[in-house]
Design a protein around this motif. Sequence first.
Motif, PDB file in Angstrom:
ATOM      1  N   ALA A 147      36.002  37.738  34.495  1.00  0.00           N
ATOM      2  CA  ALA A 147      35.390  39.055  34.654  1.00  0.00           C
ATOM      3  C   ALA A 147      36.422  40.108  35.050  1.00  0.00           C
ATOM      4  O   ALA A 147      36.367  41.257  34.588  1.00  0.00           O
ATOM      5  N   LEU A 148      37.375  39.729  35.887  1.00  0.00           N
ATOM      6  CA  LEU A 148      38.389  40.676  36.357  1.00  0.00           C
ATOM      7  C   LEU A 148      39.496  40.909  35.331  1.00  0.00           C
ATOM      8  O   LEU A 148      40.032  42.022  35.213  1.00  0.00           O
ATOM      9  N   LEU A 149      39.850  39.860  34.581  1.00  0.00           N
ATOM     10  CA  LEU A 149      40.989  39.954  33.662  1.00  0.00           C
ATOM     11  C   LEU A 149      40.611  40.385  32.248  1.00  0.00           C
ATOM     12  O   LEU A 149      41.446  40.934  31.523  1.00  0.00           O
ATOM     13  N   ALA A 150      39.384  40.144  31.842  1.00  0.00           N
ATOM     14  CA  ALA A 150      38.975  40.377  30.454  1.00  0.00           C
ATOM     15  C   ALA A 150      39.268  41.781  29.937  1.00  0.00           C
ATOM     16  O   ALA A 150      39.778  41.925  28.814  1.00  0.00           O
ATOM     17  N   PRO A 151      38.954  42.857  30.685  1.00  0.00           N
ATOM     18  CA  PRO A 151      39.217  44.203  30.132  1.00  0.00           C
ATOM     19  C   PRO A 151      40.673  44.420  29.759  1.00  0.00           C
ATOM     20  O   PRO A 151      40.975  45.000  28.712  1.00  0.00           O
ATOM     21  N   TRP A 152      41.591  43.945  30.594  1.00  0.00           N
ATOM     22  CA  TRP A 152      43.018  44.157  30.354  1.00  0.00           C
ATOM     23  C   TRP A 152      43.535  43.262  29.232  1.00  0.00           C
ATOM     24  O   TRP A 152      44.372  43.681  28.424  1.00  0.00           O
ATOM     25  N   TYR A 153      43.037  42.052  29.164  1.00  0.00           N
ATOM     26  CA  TYR A 153      43.397  41.168  28.065  1.00  0.00           C
ATOM     27  C   TYR A 153      42.892  41.732  26.733  1.00  0.00           C
ATOM     28  O   TYR A 153      43.586  41.662  25.718  1.00  0.00           O
ATOM     29  N   LEU A 154      41.677  42.255  26.739  1.00  0.00           N
ATOM     30  CA  LEU A 154      41.119  42.829  25.515  1.00  0.00           C
ATOM     31  C   LEU A 154      41.962  44.004  25.031  1.00  0.00           C
ATOM     32  O   LEU A 154      42.204  44.156  23.826  1.00  0.00           O
ATOM     33  N   LEU A 155      42.406  44.820  25.965  1.00  0.00           N
ATOM     34  CA  LEU A 155      43.251  45.954  25.607  1.00  0.00           C
ATOM     35  C   LEU A 155      44.548  45.477  24.957  1.00  0.00           C
ATOM     36  O   LEU A 155      45.002  46.034  23.942  1.00  0.00           O
ATOM     37  N   ALA A 156      45.131  44.425  25.519  1.00  0.00           N
ATOM     38  CA  ALA A 156      46.390  43.906  24.982  1.00  0.00           C
ATOM     39  C   ALA A 156      46.201  43.188  23.650  1.00  0.00           C
ATOM     40  O   ALA A 156      47.045  43.288  22.749  1.00  0.00           O
ATOM     41  N   MET A 157      45.085  42.476  23.497  1.00  0.00           N
ATOM     42  CA  MET A 157      44.880  41.654  22.310  1.00  0.00           C
ATOM     43  C   MET A 157      44.393  42.450  21.105  1.00  0.00           C
ATOM     44  O   MET A 157      44.860  42.236  19.978  1.00  0.00           O
ATOM     45  N   VAL A 158      43.431  43.345  21.316  1.00  0.00           N
ATOM     46  CA  VAL A 158      42.817  44.031  20.166  1.00  0.00           C
ATOM     47  C   VAL A 158      42.863  45.550  20.280  1.00  0.00           C
ATOM     48  O   VAL A 158      42.268  46.247  19.473  1.00  0.00           O
ATOM     49  N   GLY A 159      43.596  46.051  21.283  1.00  0.00           N
ATOM     50  CA  GLY A 159      43.643  47.501  21.493  1.00  0.00           C
ATOM     51  C   GLY A 159      44.182  48.277  20.305  1.00  0.00           C
ATOM     52  O   GLY A 159      43.773  49.421  20.063  1.00  0.00           O
ATOM     53  N   LYS A 160      45.094  47.682  19.533  1.00  0.00           N
ATOM     54  CA  LYS A 160      45.660  48.405  18.387  1.00  0.00           C
ATOM     55  C   LYS A 160      44.791  48.270  17.136  1.00  0.00           C
ATOM     56  O   LYS A 160      45.054  48.927  16.122  1.00  0.00           O
ATOM     57  N   TYR A 161      43.759  47.422  17.210  1.00  0.00           N
ATOM     58  CA  TYR A 161      42.882  47.236  16.051  1.00  0.00           C
ATOM     59  C   TYR A 161      41.533  47.939  16.222  1.00  0.00           C
ATOM     60  O   TYR A 161      40.919  48.365  15.248  1.00  0.00           O
ATOM     61  N   VAL A 162      41.062  48.036  17.444  1.00  0.00           N
ATOM     62  CA  VAL A 162      39.746  48.612  17.711  1.00  0.00           C
ATOM     63  C   VAL A 162      39.798  49.337  19.056  1.00  0.00           C
ATOM     64  O   VAL A 162      40.494  48.898  19.971  1.00  0.00           O
ATOM     65  N   PRO A 163      39.103  50.468  19.196  1.00  0.00           N
ATOM     66  CA  PRO A 163      39.107  51.181  20.478  1.00  0.00           C
ATOM     67  C   PRO A 163      38.575  50.311  21.616  1.00  0.00           C
ATOM     68  O   PRO A 163      37.522  49.693  21.487  1.00  0.00           O
ATOM     69  N   VAL A 164      39.320  50.275  22.698  1.00  0.00           N
ATOM     70  CA  VAL A 164      38.921  49.493  23.870  1.00  0.00           C
ATOM     71  C   VAL A 164      38.765  50.442  25.049  1.00  0.00           C
ATOM     72  O   VAL A 164      39.757  50.976  25.552  1.00  0.00           O
ATOM     73  N   ASP A 165      37.544  50.654  25.470  1.00  0.00           N
ATOM     74  CA  ASP A 165      37.261  51.530  26.599  1.00  0.00           C
ATOM     75  C   ASP A 165      37.195  50.681  27.863  1.00  0.00           C
ATOM     76  O   ASP A 165      36.195  50.003  28.117  1.00  0.00           O
ATOM     77  N   ILE A 166      38.279  50.723  28.642  1.00  0.00           N
ATOM     78  CA  ILE A 166      38.370  49.894  29.839  1.00  0.00           C
ATOM     79  C   ILE A 166      37.222  50.166  30.807  1.00  0.00           C
ATOM     80  O   ILE A 166      36.637  49.248  31.388  1.00  0.00           O
TER      81      ILE A 166
END
Length: 332
Positions: A147-166
């Motif tokens: 729960a704590l790490l997922a937002p930041w991992y998502l930004l790193a993993m798919v941030g350049k492919y899809v908008p990630v609103d932290i």
Amino acid sequence: MVSATQSWIKTLFMLPNRKIVFTIPITIILGILVGSQYDTKFLKDYVLIVSILMVYPLMIGLKVSEVFNLKYMKLLKLALVINFTFIPLVAYLLGCTFLQTEPDLFAGLAIVALLPTGNMTIAFTMLAKGNVPASIQLTVVGLLSGALLAPWYLLAMVGKYVPVDIVIIMQTILLVVFVPLLAGLITYQLIMKKVTEQTFKEKIKPILPGFTAYGMIYIIFTSISINANRILADWHLLVVAIGVLLAFYIINFSFSLWLGYRTFPRENGITLVYGTALRNLSIGLGIAVTAFGANAALMVALCFLFQQQFAILLAKYHGKLYEEKASKTNAE
């Protein structure tokens, strides 16, 4: 007569959870049939509420005190390494290779990779005669860490492919994970004032997954029905998604099983597999629909086709590996 009626109602209520192998395909088929004829987008408005209500029963009786048990630290550390390095890396490589043209599906795969320990982790560990106390610890720590790490991992993993609103993702996780967690802890304390621990385990706890199953049906039906026309129009997309998920689960189950076999005795080895290879699809669905949309939720929903089946197969056949290992040790 009353007792028989109550028993029949309970059996009917628990049917979707007990027959999950059939429940998921039936829900997916109904979602496609209904979604191809009717506009079901309005169902999306209630997904967040349903997600909270779906996770809430799983939190009742969850003992956070198990987190501080230092007895299983080696097992816990290895599970955390697998959950937040190996499995996200597998998802990232699969996504970059097969899903670059479908960024929402990539986001759904990333969500699955970042939320360890499904709602059946402890149940399957118990069924396979694994280390249940350690499984509880892995579940609690994995859930809170994810729960704590997922937002930041998502930004790193798919941030350049899809908008990630932290902010939106963190708000969603706060609602879907921590609100039910807090409510579950409070509910458990209130229940303990009325009944004994034994009564809770024997009469109350067994029916709680039934509530979660109906919430799961709603979210899977919603995600599939919204995508129904796209699924019917583009079978290639569905084949690619299923192929990626099949590879994802084969790799993760195989690696965790091999590492557990090499590192721990049978009881802890099987606990490691269920504490890593199983993912928290219930929470993942809520986050996918709310933060990314129906296509990401479709990817998470398709995971239900594989996760339960892999877990059942493992429970049936893992013992043979350790029997062979014991035979070799004795022979030497």
